[in-house]
Design a protein around this motif. Sequence first.
Motif, short mmCIF file in Angstrom:
data_model
loop_
_atom_site.label_atom_id
_atom_site.label_comp_id
_atom_site.label_asym_id
_atom_site.label_seq_id
_atom_site.Cartn_x
_atom_site.Cartn_y
_atom_site.Cartn_z
N ASP A 117 7.95 -7.27 33.34
CA ASP A 117 8.66 -7.59 34.56
C ASP A 117 10.08 -7.02 34.63
O ASP A 117 11.02 -7.73 34.98
N SER A 119 12.11 -2.86 35.23
CA SER A 119 11.94 -1.43 35.50
C SER A 119 13.10 -0.66 34.88
O SER A 119 14.21 -1.20 34.74
N PHE A 208 2.99 -2.02 31.76
CA PHE A 208 3.95 -2.79 32.55
C PHE A 208 3.22 -4.03 33.06
O PHE A 208 2.29 -3.93 33.87
N LEU A 210 3.53 -7.33 35.12
CA LEU A 210 4.47 -7.72 36.17
C LEU A 210 4.06 -9.02 36.85
O LEU A 210 2.88 -9.36 36.91
N PHE A 222 7.77 1.51 41.07
CA PHE A 222 6.55 2.11 40.55
C PHE A 222 6.70 3.62 40.37
O PHE A 222 6.21 4.19 39.39
N MET A 225 8.79 4.14 37.20
CA MET A 225 7.96 3.93 36.01
C MET A 225 7.08 5.14 35.74
O MET A 225 6.97 5.60 34.59
N ASP A 226 6.45 5.65 36.79
CA ASP A 226 5.53 6.78 36.63
C ASP A 226 6.27 8.05 36.22
O ASP A 226 5.73 8.86 35.45
N ASN A 232 1.34 5.31 31.60
CA ASN A 232 1.47 3.86 31.75
C ASN A 232 0.32 3.25 32.53
O ASN A 232 -0.38 3.92 33.29
N GLN A 233 0.16 1.95 32.34
CA GLN A 233 -0.74 1.13 33.14
C GLN A 233 0.06 -0.05 33.65
O GLN A 233 0.89 -0.61 32.92
N LYS A 234 -0.18 -0.42 34.90
CA LYS A 234 0.52 -1.56 35.50
C LYS A 234 -0.49 -2.65 35.81
O LYS A 234 -1.50 -2.40 36.46
N THR A 236 -0.49 -6.58 37.42
CA THR A 236 0.29 -7.61 38.11
C THR A 236 -0.44 -8.94 38.07
O THR A 236 -1.62 -9.02 38.38
#
Length: 263
Positions: A117, A119, A208, A210, A222, A225-226, A232-234, A236
């Motif tokens: 949570d 960035s 990530f 979140l 986002f 982050m990218d 990465n994988q997000k 939520t």
Amino acid sequence: MKLNYKLYPFQNPNPNQQSIGDMIILHGLFGSLKNWVTVAKFLSEFGNVYTLDARNHGDSPHSDEHSIPLMSQDLEEFILQNHIKSPLLLGHSMGGLVGMYFDLTHPGILKKLIIQDISPRSYPFAYDNEINSMSFPLDGFSSRNQIDSEMAKFVPDTFIRQFLQMSLERNENGLYRWKLNVTGLNHARRVFDDVFDLNQTSETKVLFLLGGNSEYIKNTDFDIMDRMFPNNQKITIQGGGHYIHFTHQEEYLKILKNWLDKN
């Protein structure tokens, strides 16, 4: 700076389960390693887990200086002193910023990152109420309830007060004190400003994790982050806020297990 820490050794009831390696957990602002006992015990089924107290927090030393680069140096010192090789790092909020900064400035050291949570950008120091709730003299208070009532004048949210009070202790003379360096943290109001060079990138595999209702994550994050962490994988957690390791613990731990099993 030599940080206070606790080690949760690798333990798994399945004798055929092999360790995935060492893991390090970094807490957020006003937190401590005490906030991560349940998560650390859970993760110890995968490998050794080290929970750290950041400078000016918990039982780690106090300093007049408090910044993400300095905490990154503290982390490097800890890794070297304890002969830790290729750790996985889980960082929440301030700890996540430290973890990302360390990874970007020490490429190849971390095996994986789990960022909770937050960035890789600047954040305002919007904690005046929390600082004020810990800045009044504690002389004359004879119970936590009395202190809590005074804190409530600044921080109405019971959850946040209870979180802060995990750093409140009583000595052998019955006097209360904050383990946090409240004055030092109050003077470090630019701790989250201009930390990252947005042109830096890392190939480290990152999760990530979140909170769907978090005020710390914007849609524009986002892209950041990218760009900085393309591998990465997000995920939520819907309805979750900034403290999903507390408020949505069952779902949180399930996500960690699934990600670690697959990665």
